[in-house]
Design a protein around this motif. Structure first.
Motif, mmCIF file in Angstrom:
data_model
loop_
_atom_site.group_PDB
_atom_site.id
_atom_site.type_symbol
_atom_site.label_atom_id
_atom_site.label_comp_id
_atom_site.label_asym_id
_atom_site.label_seq_id
_atom_site.Cartn_x
_atom_site.Cartn_y
_atom_site.Cartn_z
ATOM 1 N N TRP A 101 0.976 -59.104 19.205
ATOM 2 C CA TRP A 101 0.131 -60.061 18.495
ATOM 3 C C TRP A 101 -1.155 -59.416 17.980
ATOM 4 O O TRP A 101 -1.667 -59.797 16.920
ATOM 5 N N ALA A 102 -1.663 -58.438 18.708
ATOM 6 C CA ALA A 102 -2.832 -57.712 18.212
ATOM 7 C C ALA A 102 -2.493 -56.997 16.911
ATOM 8 O O ALA A 102 -3.312 -56.951 15.971
ATOM 9 N N SER A 103 -1.270 -56.468 16.822
ATOM 10 C CA SER A 103 -0.854 -55.800 15.580
ATOM 11 C C SER A 103 -0.698 -56.807 14.445
ATOM 12 O O SER A 103 -1.032 -56.495 13.293
ATOM 13 N N LEU A 104 -0.217 -58.018 14.752
ATOM 14 C CA LEU A 104 -0.132 -59.050 13.718
ATOM 15 C C LEU A 104 -1.531 -59.471 13.266
ATOM 16 O O LEU A 104 -1.768 -59.688 12.069
ATOM 17 N N ALA A 105 -2.445 -59.621 14.229
ATOM 18 C CA ALA A 105 -3.814 -60.006 13.876
ATOM 19 C C ALA A 105 -4.450 -58.945 12.980
ATOM 20 O O ALA A 105 -5.121 -59.266 11.986
ATOM 21 N N ASP A 106 -4.233 -57.671 13.328
ATOM 22 C CA ASP A 106 -4.762 -56.587 12.501
ATOM 23 C C ASP A 106 -4.126 -56.592 11.119
ATOM 24 O O ASP A 106 -4.734 -56.094 10.152
ATOM 25 N N ASN A 107 -2.925 -57.163 11.021
ATOM 26 C CA ASN A 107 -2.217 -57.191 9.740
ATOM 27 C C ASN A 107 -2.476 -58.476 8.960
ATOM 28 O O ASN A 107 -1.802 -58.755 7.969
ATOM 29 N N GLY A 108 -3.438 -59.268 9.426
ATOM 30 C CA GLY A 108 -3.880 -60.423 8.641
ATOM 31 C C GLY A 108 -3.103 -61.705 8.837
ATOM 32 O O GLY A 108 -3.120 -62.579 7.953
ATOM 33 N N VAL A 109 -2.417 -61.880 9.972
ATOM 34 C CA VAL A 109 -1.696 -63.131 10.200
ATOM 35 C C VAL A 109 -2.682 -64.301 10.174
ATOM 36 O O VAL A 109 -3.806 -64.204 10.682
ATOM 37 N N LYS A 110 -2.289 -65.394 9.548
ATOM 38 C CA LYS A 110 -3.096 -66.609 9.523
ATOM 39 C C LYS A 110 -2.517 -67.609 10.505
ATOM 40 O O LYS A 110 -1.291 -67.739 10.622
ATOM 41 N N VAL A 111 -3.375 -68.343 11.218
ATOM 42 C CA VAL A 111 -2.936 -69.318 12.207
ATOM 43 C C VAL A 111 -3.335 -70.717 11.749
ATOM 44 O O VAL A 111 -4.514 -70.992 11.511
ATOM 45 N N ALA A 112 -2.342 -71.599 11.607
ATOM 46 C CA ALA A 112 -2.584 -72.999 11.256
ATOM 47 C C ALA A 112 -2.432 -73.859 12.505
ATOM 48 O O ALA A 112 -1.769 -73.466 13.464
ATOM 49 N N ASP A 113 -3.048 -75.025 12.507
ATOM 50 C CA ASP A 113 -2.980 -75.894 13.678
ATOM 51 C C ASP A 113 -1.602 -76.504 13.875
ATOM 52 O O ASP A 113 -1.208 -76.802 14.998
ATOM 53 N N SER A 114 -0.871 -76.718 12.785
ATOM 54 C CA SER A 114 0.404 -77.420 12.882
ATOM 55 C C SER A 114 1.433 -76.781 11.968
ATOM 56 O O SER A 114 1.093 -76.032 11.031
ATOM 57 N N TRP A 115 2.719 -77.112 12.248
ATOM 58 C CA TRP A 115 3.791 -76.658 11.362
ATOM 59 C C TRP A 115 3.583 -77.210 9.950
ATOM 60 O O TRP A 115 3.772 -76.493 8.956
#
Length: 359
Positions: A209-223
């Protein structure tokens, strides 16, 4: 494009949850018979049966109307947010249950519901072959693979190969392209977190997940936010061509001539989600709740699930829509995590994910 979730209008009356209770839930930390009649439930069941469920409840209203006519029951629906919020609400209101039956507790939160005793034991008389209950109280109604989906047109236009694996998603060539939902507030989000635990282990998922965060993953509250706000393939102005959704989603982005889908599911990124129904402990109408659980497992409801709830029916004998084999195949080897491990470590894993990704 057809939306993949949302309440439907008709004789089902949707009752929103109380605002104060919703706030309390957020502070708590989370996200039959052949005719479809009452099956093995008490034939004397009558009155109103209140179903507590998630916001994506959308079973065909005509099927529910037939159940009401045949059973003599009136169905009211109390929508309680995502599956995680649903379970939290059931736990918080255990001593004063908000309804009679529940649908939408999934295998990522089922242990919490069972441990809290919010559902009472009940086994439908006509439990189909291959359908196994949890704890004698939760009856599986449907299942679906939570997987990353891709906007095929975006990748073709960008002359970029669609990723295939979890590892691919962390590749710099896919920077800022992925949006997922938060496992603390979204059951698909939690399912995907569990997929990464299954893939990389309890000691390795944080690094992934740290690698995804470094790669710019965006997190939304809901599907819903991830799919309809951020995903470019939803046709509503989103800018990210990779989204956490379901393996069945591409069956609802099919071209007008039915020849192809504009999206695809990455079947090497999946976790299998199972949704259950049950009778709420201490309900005012347990007989009606039993009849409703029977109905959900009956032929009418099971056959309606794919095109109204966009999930595979639990009964393996149910015939599927013709285009599902082509556009909505299930993963051959979804990632798995032992339910006992999920029960013991779910909250810890969410906390560790939050520290790693959100900070």
């Amino acid at each position: 494009m057809l939306r993949l979730s949302g309440a439907r209008e008709g004789t089902i009356h949707v009752v929103p949850v109380a605002g104060a209770l919703s706030v309390a839930l957020l502070l708590a930390g989370c996200g039959g018979s052949e005719s479809g009649g009452s099956g093995g439930g008490d034939p004397a069941a009558s009155g109103t049966v209140t179903l507590v469920t998630h916001d994506s409840w959308a079973l065909d209203e005509k099927v529910v109307e037939r159940f009401e006519k045949e059973s003599g029951l009136t169905v009211e629906v109390s929508a309680a947010g995502d599956a995680g919020t649903l379970v939290n609400q059931l736990v918080l209101t255990k001593d004063a249950p908000l309804g009679d039956a529940v649908f939408g507790i999934d295998n990522t939160f089922a242990s919490r519901a069972l441990e809290a005793g919010v559902v009472e034991e009940y086994t439908p008389a006509d439990l189909p072959d291959g359908v196994e209950q949890l704890g004698g109280a939760l009856t599986p109604i449907d299942q679906g693979d939570v997987c990353v989906n891709a906007d095929e047109a975006w990748f073709e236009k960008s002359d970029l190969e669609v990723p295939k694996t979890l590892e691919d998603l962390a590749d710099p060539q896919y920077r800022d392209l992925l949006v997922v939902s938060n496992p603390a507030t979204s059951s698909p989000g939690l399912a995907f977190l569990l997929a990464t635990v299954g893939a990389f282990g309890e000691d390795g998922f944080e690094d992934y997940w740290a690698s995804l965060a470094d790669n710019g993953v965006k997190v939304a509250d809901s599907w819903e936010d991830a799919y309809y706000v951020d995903f470019s393939g939803a046709g509503e102005g989103g800018e990210r061509p990779l989204v956490l959704s379901y393996a069945t989603s591409p069956a609802f982005t099919v071209s007008e001539d039915g020849s192809e889908s504009t999206t695809s599911a990455l079947l090497e990124t999946c976790f299998r989600q199972v949704e259950y129904a049950g009778v709420l402990a201490g309900s005012d109408n347990p007989e009606g709740a039993q009849a409703f659980v029977d109905f959900l497992l009956g032929e009418d409801a099971q056959a309606a699930l794919p095109e109204s709830m966009y999930m595979y029916p639990a009964d393996p004998a149910t015939e599927l829509p013709a285009d599902w084999k082509k556009f909505a195949p299930q993963a051959e080897a979804p990632f798995e995590v032992d339910p006992a491990e999920v029960s013991e470590h779910r909250d810890e894993w969410i906390e560790r994910w939050t520290e790693t990704v959100v900070g």
